[in-house]
Each structure stands twice: as structure tokens, then as C-alpha cells.
Design an enzyme around this catalytic site. Structure first.
Site, PDB file in Angstrom:
ATOM      1  N   CYS A  59       0.818  -1.211   0.081  1.00 54.29           N
ATOM      2  CA  CYS A  59       0.026  -0.049   0.085  1.00 54.29           C
ATOM      3  C   CYS A  59       0.858   1.135  -0.030  1.00 54.29           C
ATOM      4  CB  CYS A  59      -0.769  -0.166   1.337  1.00 54.29           C
ATOM      5  SG  CYS A  59      -1.792   1.723   1.445  1.00 54.29           S
TER       6      CYS A  59
ATOM      7  N   CYS B 118      -0.495   7.132   6.304  1.00 48.97           N
ATOM      8  CA  CYS B 118      -1.900   7.135   6.733  1.00 48.97           C
ATOM      9  C   CYS B 118      -1.895   6.656   8.180  1.00 48.97           C
ATOM     10  CB  CYS B 118      -2.751   6.570   5.834  1.00 48.97           C
ATOM     11  SG  CYS B 118      -3.851   5.255   6.458  1.00 48.97           S
TER      12      CYS B 118
ATOM     13  N   CYS C  80      -3.128   1.220   9.004  1.00 53.14           N
ATOM     14  CA  CYS C  80      -2.526   0.107   8.987  1.00 53.14           C
ATOM     15  C   CYS C  80      -1.382   0.380  10.001  1.00 53.14           C
ATOM     16  CB  CYS C  80      -2.145  -0.650   7.844  1.00 53.14           C
ATOM     17  SG  CYS C  80      -3.687  -1.038   6.774  1.00 53.14           S
TER      18      CYS C  80
ATOM     19  N   CYS D 233      -8.048   2.252  -0.364  1.00 55.80           N
ATOM     20  CA  CYS D 233      -7.507   1.611   0.629  1.00 55.80           C
ATOM     21  C   CYS D 233      -7.954   0.189   0.787  1.00 55.80           C
ATOM     22  CB  CYS D 233      -8.483   2.400   2.176  1.00 55.80           C
ATOM     23  SG  CYS D 233      -8.224   1.399   3.665  1.00 55.80           S
TER      24      CYS D 233
ATOM     25  N   GLN E 279     -20.517  -3.498  14.250  1.00 52.65           N
ATOM     26  CA  GLN E 279     -19.081  -4.065  13.990  1.00 52.65           C
ATOM     27  C   GLN E 279     -18.626  -3.946  12.438  1.00 52.65           C
ATOM     28  OE1 GLN E 279     -16.967  -4.895  15.961  1.00 52.65           O
ATOM     29  NE2 GLN E 279     -18.077  -5.743  18.049  1.00 52.65           N
TER      30      GLN E 279
ATOM     31  N   GLU F 185     -28.802   0.586  25.956  1.00 53.57           N
ATOM     32  CA  GLU F 185     -28.115   1.163  25.030  1.00 53.57           C
ATOM     33  C   GLU F 185     -28.408   2.843  24.884  1.00 53.57           C
ATOM     34  OE1 GLU F 185     -25.809   0.972  22.452  1.00 53.57           O
ATOM     35  OE2 GLU F 185     -26.158   2.858  22.171  1.00 53.57           O
TER      36      GLU F 185
ATOM     37  N   ASP G 219     -20.699  -4.979  26.612  1.00 55.52           N
ATOM     38  CA  ASP G 219     -19.727  -4.969  25.229  1.00 55.52           C
ATOM     39  C   ASP G 219     -19.437  -3.363  25.329  1.00 55.52           C
ATOM     40  OD1 ASP G 219     -18.791  -5.015  22.928  1.00 55.52           O
ATOM     41  OD2 ASP G 219     -20.545  -5.700  21.699  1.00 55.52           O
TER      42      ASP G 219
ATOM     43  N   CYS H  78     -13.058  -3.869  22.771  1.00 57.95           N
ATOM     44  CA  CYS H  78     -12.038  -3.734  21.668  1.00 57.95           C
ATOM     45  C   CYS H  78     -10.919  -3.006  22.303  1.00 57.95           C
ATOM     46  CB  CYS H  78     -12.788  -2.738  20.729  1.00 57.95           C
ATOM     47  SG  CYS H  78     -13.599  -1.121  21.246  1.00 57.95           S
TER      48      CYS H  78
HETATM   49  N1  SAH Z   1     -23.063  -4.722  21.408  1.00 58.60           N
HETATM   50  C1  SAH Z   1     -23.282  -3.888  20.272  1.00 58.60           C
HETATM   51  C2  SAH Z   1     -22.556  -2.597  20.303  1.00 58.60           C
HETATM   52  C3  SAH Z   1     -21.081  -2.724  20.992  1.00 58.60           C
HETATM   53  S1  SAH Z   1     -20.323  -1.109  20.791  1.00 58.60           S
HETATM   54  C4  SAH Z   1     -22.632  -4.908  18.943  1.00 58.60           C
HETATM   55  O1  SAH Z   1     -22.137  -5.818  18.979  1.00 58.60           O
HETATM   56  O2  SAH Z   1     -22.872  -4.088  18.019  1.00 58.60           O
HETATM   57  C5  SAH Z   1     -20.683  -0.218  22.166  1.00 58.60           C
HETATM   58  C6  SAH Z   1     -22.104   0.278  22.404  1.00 58.60           C
HETATM   59  O3  SAH Z   1     -22.161   1.057  23.805  1.00 58.60           O
HETATM   60  C7  SAH Z   1     -22.337   1.454  21.200  1.00 58.60           C
HETATM   61  O4  SAH Z   1     -23.558   1.048  20.621  1.00 58.60           O
HETATM   62  C8  SAH Z   1     -22.506   2.629  22.044  1.00 58.60           C
HETATM   63  O5  SAH Z   1     -23.385   3.676  21.493  1.00 58.60           O
HETATM   64  C9  SAH Z   1     -22.923   2.323  23.320  1.00 58.60           C
HETATM   65  N2  SAH Z   1     -22.497   3.081  24.398  1.00 58.60           N
HETATM   66  C10 SAH Z   1     -21.527   3.858  24.668  1.00 58.60           C
HETATM   67  N3  SAH Z   1     -21.435   4.355  26.077  1.00 58.60           N
HETATM   68  C11 SAH Z   1     -22.564   3.787  26.609  1.00 58.60           C
HETATM   69  C12 SAH Z   1     -23.038   3.980  27.640  1.00 58.60           C
HETATM   70  N4  SAH Z   1     -22.511   4.998  28.948  1.00 58.60           N
HETATM   71  N5  SAH Z   1     -24.422   3.550  28.080  1.00 58.60           N
HETATM   72  C13 SAH Z   1     -24.941   2.789  27.218  1.00 58.60           C
HETATM   73  N6  SAH Z   1     -24.462   2.478  26.058  1.00 58.60           N
HETATM   74  C14 SAH Z   1     -23.354   2.921  25.577  1.00 58.60           C
END
Ligand code: SAH
Length: 454
Positions: A71, A77, A80, A161, A286, A335, A381, A408
Site C-alpha cells: 500500500c 496514513c 494500518c 484503501c 461491528q 443502549e 460490550d 475492543c
Molecule cells: N453490542 C453491540 C454494540 C457494541 S459497541 C454490537 O455488538 O454491535 C458499544 C455500544 O455501547 C455502542 O452502541 C454505544 O453507543 C454504546 N454506549 C456507549 N456508551 C454507553 C453508555 N454509557 N451506556 C450505554 N451504552 C453506551
């Protein structure tokens, strides 16, 4: 050691920042774009108390992990970090990032915690379903797009990209061409002037007819955007909607509050682990669909959802919870983004998951929510910054049998697992998942279970 000194060293490790690491006279030296096993002459760029940053001046003996970079933007950039080493070397490094974070930050060592081998991504090129490209003005006063350089807001022009599907490059090139023709100005961050800020594209992966959503992010609306939208949908039959997102703020956040639908619909329609998913531009999705499906399957295997009440915190569009909803007694998703909650409700309906309910709330306020049933399993998550301590404390007080954490950011995951381990849970298994090949990012899944005193 001083700036501009030339030193000879061997790279022995890779840090989670993606830098090669070696030692010179007891001093830690970080060298970007080096590989474990490289013997190099390095030029010192920056000297700190206990470490220095250096760059490769001369390759004395290249590492066997090295491969040819393909690349032209690599190294310029900020995307990567690993186009110069084999994928197996990258996987090894990422597995270590997770292990090291859990050992150093969480105090979890190999003997008591099971570290499962890293799960690779089946695709290491063109795996992304989302493109976010900033737009700027070049020295010839022409509008262009690209990616930010590492730790900077300088836009490096990128034609194609290799992490993005080709159609994204074609659409981005077309937008740039048309914006020039229509004399739409590029936004200038420093002066907070100009119009076009970002190109944001999303694409369905598992559903052929799921569409491409094209979001044009601008400081303000101008009449030319209508024409641009029309020409875009005429040129690309894959585009199912063009959205104008207005972001008038002085901010690094890409999307603004206001959305104007210029044509078609704003959602893409995809499928993950058999669950139909509608995703709005503001909902999290994702970026590597196929690799994320592996995580969801692993999360279900660890959660053992049959007959259980599951609290899915940070649920986004509800995908993880819904993917394990068959057989579960109940799914309660929480959420903070209202559009994502609307998607989650629609996705549950489409899937026929009458046992799922979704609450729009900040996970930090979970204690004040009226959760309809005590959860047996909690899925966490969170975003990169991890969970609030009050969220963790409340989750622990609900005394679930198991917690499955998906993260992540291994550093905040390790920190949060440490807190949960102080609140009566033990970390049983940790597994790294490569969702972002060629970049320094890595995802991990952790199983924690309630310690019962028998
Ligand atoms: N489980 C989902 C999203 C994970 S990403 C999936 O697999 O697609 C993390 C998520 O947390 C996002 O949607 C984001 O908007 C949400 N988020 C971030 N801060 C938060 C908070 N304080 N309370 C509730 N949700 C939150």
C-alpha cells in the site's frame, strides 16, 4: 542518548501501539514499522527519561516475519500498523497484547486464567463494512479525501484503501469529482469554514441486496447536495440511500445531530448470525461482519443462554443479545443511542424475538433502571473506555452466574475484570479475536463466573 544519535539494536517485541521494541544500553527504544527479529541501525528522534523513539535508518538484517508492503499510503496514513509483517506474526503480536494487558493491568497470569488462542479474521483485506474519510483542500486548492495521519489531522490522500471494499473507493472518488464540479467547498477544521467534512459509507455484507448507505457529512446544507445525491444513486445501483448529516460543531466527532434524507432510506439491511439487522448511520455496527459473527458465536457458547435471563449492556442495535435469544428466557438490552435502540426494537420484531426488550439509557445509570427481571447472565460490550465502576458494581450486586465481556480495548477490559474479580467473580477464559487485520487494534472476549462458596 541524544536526538539524531545512530544506534544499533535488535527488535524483540511489538507494543500494543504497534511499535517495535528493543533495548539499547538498558534504555527502551520504540521503533515504528519494525518487526521482531529486525537488526537495525536506528536514528533517535525523541528522548524521554526512560525510553526513546527512533526510526529505522538502515536495515542490517531483516526479520523473517517481514513481507513486502503493498500500500503506497502505509506508514503515512494512521490506519494500518502491520502491512510489513506476515499475518501470522501479526496474530502472535496481538495475542500477546491481550495476554500482557491482562497480566500487567489485571494481574491475571497464565496459570489461573485460560488464554485461548487468538481467532483470526478469515479476510485480511477489504473486510470493512464502513468507511469514514475526512475531506480537505490540497495545495492546488482542490477538494480531496483520504485518512488522517497517525496522531494528527493532516489528511493523507488515499485512492484505494486495501481494508475497504472496492465499491467504497469508487463512490468516494465519484463524490470528490462531483463535489469539485459542483464547486462544493471542503471544510477547514482550523478556520471552521467550508462545507463538506466527511464521507461516511456503510454496506451490508451477508445480504447481497442489503444496500450501501452513503452519508455526506457537511457543516451546512447547500442546494448542490440534492444533485450530488441524485447522481450518486444513478451511478451506483448498490446505493440504497443518501443521507446528508449536518455537523456545524467544532468537534472531532464525525456525525452531527441532524440528518436529512436526500434519497432512498437511511438504514442498511444486513444479517448477523441469522439475525436480520437494520442499521442507521448513528448506530454502532461491528466493522468486520464475518469476524464479529465469530465473536457472537463464542459469546453464546460461553454465556450458555438456554432458559436464562440475559442483560445485554451496551447492546447497540441488539445484535449480540438477539443472536442468542432463541432458547433464552428473556433478553434485556440497554443502549444510550436512541437510533440504535429503535433499530434493536425493529430487529427483534423482524426476528420474531418476543422475549427481547430494549431500554434507552446510560449504562452508568443502570442502578436506577427498572430491570424487569434479575439477570442470570450479563453481557458487557462497552466502548474503548470500558465500563464505569458504578456499572460494574451494580452488575456484581445483581449476582449473575456468568458475565461475558466483549471489548475492543484489552487494557480497559483487564482493568474492569480486575474490579469484577474483587467483587466475587473469577476470570475463567480470555480469547483475543482479530477483527481489525493490519491495524494495531484487537478485540477480546472474557468469561467471568460468580465464585460460589460451597
Ligand atoms: N453490542 C453491540 C454494540 C457494541 S459497541 C454490537 O455488538 O454491535 C458499544 C455500544 O455501547 C455502542 O452502541 C454505544 O453507543 C454504546 N454506549 C456507549 N456508551 C454507553 C453508555 N454509557 N451506556 C450505554 N451504552 C453506551
Amino acid at each position: 542518548m541524544n536526538k539524531n544519535d545512530l544506534i544499533t539494536l535488535e527488535i524483540t517485541d511489538i507494543t500494543n501501539e504497534g511499535f517495535g521494541f528493543g533495548k539499547y544500553n538498558g534504555m527502551a527504544v520504540f521503533v515504528p514499522f519494525s518487526a521482531v527479529g529486525d537488526k537495525i541501525e536506528a536514528k533517535v528522534l525523541k528522548v524521554n527519561k526512560s525510553y526513546v523513539y527512533a526510526k529505522i535508518e538502515k536495515m542490517l538484517l531483516p526479520s523473517p516475519d517481514r513481507i513486502e508492503n503493498d500500500c503506497p499510503a502505509f506508514g503515512k496514513c494512521g490506519g494500518c500498523a502491520f502491512r510489513h509483517i506476515s499475518y501470522s506474526a501479526e496474530l502472535k503480536a496481538k495475542e500477546n497484547f491481550v495476554k500482557k494487558a491482562f497480566a500487567k493491568i489485571g494481574g491475571f497470569e497464565d496459570e489461573s486464567t485460560i488464554f485461548l488462542p487468538i481467532e483470526p479474521s478469515d479476510e485480511i483485506e477489504r473486510y470493512r463494512n464502513k468507511l469514514e474519510m475526512p475531506v480537505g483542500m490540497n495545495e492546488n486548492k482542490e477538494l480531496y479525501c483520504g485518512f488522517f495521519a497517525a496522531r494528527s489531522h493532516r489528511i493523507i490522500p488515499v485512492e484505494d484503501c486495501l481494508l475497504q471494499p472496492e465499491i467504497f473507493s469508487e463512490i468516494a472518488r465519484f463524490i470528490v469529482l462531483k463535489a469539485r464540479e459542483l464547486k462544493i467547498s471542503a471544510y477547514n477544521e482550523l478556520r471552521h469554514e467550508g462545507v463538506l467534512r466527511h464521507i461516511f459509507l456503510r454496506k451490508a455484507v451477508n445480504r447481497q441486496d442489503g444496500g450501501v448507505c452513503c452519508v455526506i457529512v457537511a457543516k451546512r446544507n447547500v442546494p448542490e447536495f440534492k444533485r450530488l445525491a441524485r447522481e450518486l444513486s444513478e451511478k451506483f445501483p448498490e446505493i440504497t440511500g443518501v443521507v446528508l448529516n449536518i455537523n456545524p460543531e467544532k468537534t472531532n466527532v464525525i456525525l452531527g445531530e441532524k440528518e436529512i434524507l436526500l434519497c432512498g432510506k437511511s438504514e442498511i439491511s444486513d444479517e448477523m448470525c441469522g439475525v436480520p439487522v437494520e442499521i442507521s448511520p448513528k448506530s454502532f455496527y461491528q466493522v468486520n461482519t464475518k469476524a464479529a459473527e465469530k465473536i457472537y458465536r463464542k459469546a453464546a457458547e460461553l454465556a450458555k443462554p438456554n432458559g436464562k435471563v440475559i442483560l445485554d449492556l451496551y447492546c447497540g442495535a441488539g445484535t449480540i443479545g438477539l443472536s442468542m435469544s432463541k432458547g433464552a428466557k428473556k433478553i434485556i438490552g440497554v443502549e444510550v443511542i436512541p437510533e440504535a435502540v429503535e433499530n434493536a426494537i425493529a430487529n427483534a420484531k423482524e426476528f420474531g424475538a418476543s422475549n427481547a426488550e430494549f431500554i434507552c439509557a446510560d449504562a452508568g445509570d443502570i442502578a436506577a433502571l427498572n430491570i424487569s427481571e434479575k439477570p442470570d447472565i450479563i453481557l458487557l460490550d462497552p466502548p474503548r473506555k470500558g465500563c464505569d465502576t458504578k456499572t460494574l458494581d451494580f452488575c456484581a450486586s445483581l449476582s449473575p452466574e456468568r458475565i461475558v465481556m466483549i471489548s475492543c480495548n484489552p487494557a480497559t477490559a483487564a482493568r474492569d475484570c480486575k474490579r469484577l474479580s474483587e467483587l466475587g467473580f473469577e476470570v475463567n477464559a480470555v480469547q483475543a479475536f482479530d477483527l481489525f487485520p493490519r491495524t494495531r487494534h484487537v478485540e477480546c472476549v472474557v468469561l467471568l463466573s460468580k465464585i460460589t462458596n460451597i
